[in-house]
Design a protein around this motif. Structure first.
Motif, PDB file in Angstrom:
ATOM      1  N   HIS A  56       1.484  13.601 -11.314  1.00 62.38           N
ATOM      2  CA  HIS A  56       2.371  14.763 -11.468  1.00 62.38           C
ATOM      3  C   HIS A  56       3.270  14.595 -12.683  1.00 62.38           C
ATOM      4  O   HIS A  56       3.551  13.465 -13.093  1.00 62.38           O
ATOM      5  N   PRO A  57       3.759  15.708 -13.224  1.00 67.16           N
ATOM      6  CA  PRO A  57       4.702  15.612 -14.347  1.00 67.16           C
ATOM      7  C   PRO A  57       6.006  14.935 -13.906  1.00 67.16           C
ATOM      8  O   PRO A  57       6.350  14.936 -12.727  1.00 67.16           O
ATOM      9  N   ASP A  58       6.725  14.385 -14.882  1.00 63.58           N
ATOM     10  CA  ASP A  58       8.021  13.779 -14.606  1.00 63.58           C
ATOM     11  C   ASP A  58       8.946  14.775 -13.910  1.00 63.58           C
ATOM     12  O   ASP A  58       8.966  15.952 -14.251  1.00 63.58           O
ATOM     13  N   TRP A  59       9.678  14.275 -12.953  1.00 62.67           N
ATOM     14  CA  TRP A  59      10.710  15.017 -12.223  1.00 62.67           C
ATOM     15  C   TRP A  59      10.151  16.163 -11.389  1.00 62.67           C
ATOM     16  O   TRP A  59      10.899  17.035 -10.962  1.00 62.67           O
ATOM     17  N   ALA A  60       8.853  16.184 -11.120  1.00 65.07           N
ATOM     18  CA  ALA A  60       8.259  17.276 -10.339  1.00 65.07           C
ATOM     19  C   ALA A  60       8.335  17.034  -8.840  1.00 65.07           C
ATOM     20  O   ALA A  60       8.270  17.984  -8.065  1.00 65.07           O
ATOM     21  N   LEU A  61       8.458  15.770  -8.416  1.00 66.45           N
ATOM     22  CA  LEU A  61       8.425  15.454  -6.985  1.00 66.45           C
ATOM     23  C   LEU A  61       9.754  14.906  -6.495  1.00 66.45           C
ATOM     24  O   LEU A  61      10.312  13.980  -7.089  1.00 66.45           O
ATOM     25  N   SER A  62      10.230  15.487  -5.405  1.00 67.21           N
ATOM     26  CA  SER A  62      11.395  14.915  -4.739  1.00 67.21           C
ATOM     27  C   SER A  62      10.887  13.942  -3.677  1.00 67.21           C
ATOM     28  O   SER A  62       9.707  13.938  -3.324  1.00 67.21           O
ATOM     29  N   CYS A  63      11.773  13.128  -3.168  1.00 65.76           N
ATOM     30  CA  CYS A  63      11.372  12.121  -2.177  1.00 65.76           C
ATOM     31  C   CYS A  63      10.704  12.754  -0.959  1.00 65.76           C
ATOM     32  O   CYS A  63       9.803  12.168  -0.364  1.00 65.76           O
ATOM     33  N   SER A  64      11.117  13.947  -0.599  1.00 62.36           N
ATOM     34  CA  SER A  64      10.543  14.607   0.583  1.00 62.36           C
ATOM     35  C   SER A  64       9.119  15.104   0.348  1.00 62.36           C
ATOM     36  O   SER A  64       8.423  15.448   1.299  1.00 62.36           O
ATOM     37  N   ASN A  65       8.657  15.142  -0.910  1.00 66.99           N
ATOM     38  CA  ASN A  65       7.301  15.602  -1.215  1.00 66.99           C
ATOM     39  C   ASN A  65       6.217  14.581  -0.899  1.00 66.99           C
ATOM     40  O   ASN A  65       5.043  14.915  -0.906  1.00 66.99           O
ATOM     41  N   PHE A  66       6.603  13.340  -0.641  1.00 71.12           N
ATOM     42  CA  PHE A  66       5.624  12.276  -0.426  1.00 71.12           C
ATOM     43  C   PHE A  66       5.301  12.154   1.054  1.00 71.12           C
ATOM     44  O   PHE A  66       6.190  11.978   1.879  1.00 71.12           O
ATOM     45  N   ASP A  67       4.014  12.248   1.353  1.00 65.11           N
ATOM     46  CA  ASP A  67       3.553  12.127   2.737  1.00 65.11           C
ATOM     47  C   ASP A  67       3.019  10.711   2.933  1.00 65.11           C
ATOM     48  O   ASP A  67       1.849  10.440   2.692  1.00 65.11           O
ATOM     49  N   VAL A  68       3.925   9.816   3.317  1.00 67.94           N
ATOM     50  CA  VAL A  68       3.553   8.420   3.537  1.00 67.94           C
ATOM     51  C   VAL A  68       3.801   8.063   5.001  1.00 67.94           C
ATOM     52  O   VAL A  68       4.651   8.672   5.655  1.00 67.94           O
ATOM     53  N   PRO A  69       3.056   7.085   5.524  1.00 67.86           N
ATOM     54  CA  PRO A  69       3.118   6.778   6.958  1.00 67.86           C
ATOM     55  C   PRO A  69       4.308   5.897   7.360  1.00 67.86           C
ATOM     56  O   PRO A  69       4.157   4.932   8.109  1.00 67.86           O
TER      57      PRO A  69
ATOM     58  N   GLY B 289       8.879   6.007   8.052  1.00 66.81           N
ATOM     59  CA  GLY B 289      10.057   6.840   8.274  1.00 66.81           C
ATOM     60  C   GLY B 289      10.890   6.986   7.016  1.00 66.81           C
ATOM     61  O   GLY B 289      10.624   6.376   5.976  1.00 66.81           O
ATOM     62  N   ARG B 290      11.923   7.788   7.143  1.00 66.58           N
ATOM     63  CA  ARG B 290      12.785   8.106   6.011  1.00 66.58           C
ATOM     64  C   ARG B 290      13.479   6.856   5.449  1.00 66.58           C
ATOM     65  O   ARG B 290      13.560   6.672   4.239  1.00 66.58           O
ATOM     66  N   ALA B 291      14.004   5.991   6.317  1.00 67.22           N
ATOM     67  CA  ALA B 291      14.697   4.782   5.864  1.00 67.22           C
ATOM     68  C   ALA B 291      13.730   3.842   5.144  1.00 67.22           C
ATOM     69  O   ALA B 291      14.072   3.254   4.105  1.00 67.22           O
TER      70      ALA B 291
ATOM     71  N   PRO C 178       0.806  -1.238   0.000  1.00 67.76           N
ATOM     72  CA  PRO C 178       0.000   0.000   0.000  1.00 67.76           C
ATOM     73  C   PRO C 178       0.836   1.284   0.000  1.00 67.76           C
ATOM     74  O   PRO C 178       0.440   2.274  -0.622  1.00 67.76           O
ATOM     75  N   VAL C 179       1.974   1.289   0.656  1.00 67.69           N
ATOM     76  CA  VAL C 179       2.825   2.500   0.654  1.00 67.69           C
ATOM     77  C   VAL C 179       3.381   2.728  -0.747  1.00 67.69           C
ATOM     78  O   VAL C 179       3.356   3.858  -1.262  1.00 67.69           O
ATOM     79  N   ARG C 180       3.842   1.667  -1.383  1.00 63.17           N
ATOM     80  CA  ARG C 180       4.373   1.818  -2.735  1.00 63.17           C
ATOM     81  C   ARG C 180       3.280   2.222  -3.714  1.00 63.17           C
ATOM     82  O   ARG C 180       3.510   3.014  -4.625  1.00 63.17           O
ATOM     83  N   MET C 181       2.076   1.707  -3.511  1.00 62.40           N
ATOM     84  CA  MET C 181       0.960   2.129  -4.371  1.00 62.40           C
ATOM     85  C   MET C 181       0.662   3.612  -4.193  1.00 62.40           C
ATOM     86  O   MET C 181       0.365   4.315  -5.156  1.00 62.40           O
ATOM     87  N   GLN C 182       0.763   4.095  -2.976  1.00 63.31           N
ATOM     88  CA  GLN C 182       0.554   5.530  -2.733  1.00 63.31           C
ATOM     89  C   GLN C 182       1.627   6.348  -3.456  1.00 63.31           C
ATOM     90  O   GLN C 182       1.317   7.367  -4.085  1.00 63.31           O
ATOM     91  N   LEU C 183       2.868   5.884  -3.400  1.00 69.31           N
ATOM     92  CA  LEU C 183       3.946   6.582  -4.103  1.00 69.31           C
ATOM     93  C   LEU C 183       3.693   6.592  -5.610  1.00 69.31           C
ATOM     94  O   LEU C 183       3.828   7.635  -6.264  1.00 69.31           O
ATOM     95  N   ILE C 184       3.280   5.450  -6.160  1.00 71.00           N
ATOM     96  CA  ILE C 184       3.010   5.339  -7.595  1.00 71.00           C
ATOM     97  C   ILE C 184       1.840   6.232  -7.998  1.00 71.00           C
ATOM     98  O   ILE C 184       1.890   6.937  -9.008  1.00 71.00           O
ATOM     99  N   ARG C 185       0.787   6.238  -7.194  1.00 69.24           N
ATOM    100  CA  ARG C 185      -0.381   7.089  -7.512  1.00 69.24           C
ATOM    101  C   ARG C 185      -0.007   8.568  -7.523  1.00 69.24           C
ATOM    102  O   ARG C 185      -0.445   9.323  -8.393  1.00 69.24           O
ATOM    103  N   GLU C 186       0.788   8.980  -6.540  1.00 68.82           N
ATOM    104  CA  GLU C 186       1.200  10.387  -6.502  1.00 68.82           C
ATOM    105  C   GLU C 186       2.077  10.732  -7.697  1.00 68.82           C
ATOM    106  O   GLU C 186       1.923  11.797  -8.300  1.00 68.82           O
TER     107      GLU C 186
END
Length: 126
Positions: A58-71, A73-75, A46-54
């Motif tokens: 969005h356009p290519d290269w528009a989101l950095s890793c910090s832009n994703f609000d997933v439940p 931690g960073r690691a 489900p976390v990876r699906m959320q990343l894929i949906r986001e």
């Protein structure tokens, strides 16, 4: 002459230390090299699906890793992106301190026609 040689060595060592402090570039797997089970496993979380949906929204290269609000931690987020790269779904590139992302939709669709469309359906039916 000895001073010049010492200065050269000192410069080379500081240059190497500076390069070593940067994170290594991400390794990408082309979708043509991905087994079906690897793709399905990557899309099953489900976390990876959320990343894929986001990324899909969005356009290519528009989101950095910090832009994703997933439940997670960073690691854990880093691990999820690694799984997506290994499955040929995501490409990443570093731009300054940011790691930008793009969904490899065209390449993934060529390898697994319709799979991404099915998994991106919001209602999960059909």
């Amino acid at each position: 002459m000895a001073i010049e040689h010492w200065a050269e060595e000192d410069f080379e060592m500081s240059e190497q230390a500076e390069c070593a402090s940067h994170r290594s570039a991400p390794v990408h797997t082309h979708p043509d090299d991905v087994p079906l089970l690897t793709a399905l496993s990557a899309l099953a979380d489900p976390v990876r699906m959320q990343l894929i949906r986001e990324l899909a929204g969005h356009p290519d290269w528009a989101l950095s890793c910090s832009n994703f609000d997933v439940p997670v931690g960073r690691a854990a987020k880093s691990h999820h992106f690694s799984v997506l790269r290994d499955a040929g779904l995501v490409e990443q590139r570093d731009q300054g301190p940011k790691r930008l992302n793009r969904l490899r939709r065209e390449e993934f669709d060529a390898r697994f026609p319709g799979l991404l469309d099915l998994t991106l359906r919001a209602d999960g039916t059909d």
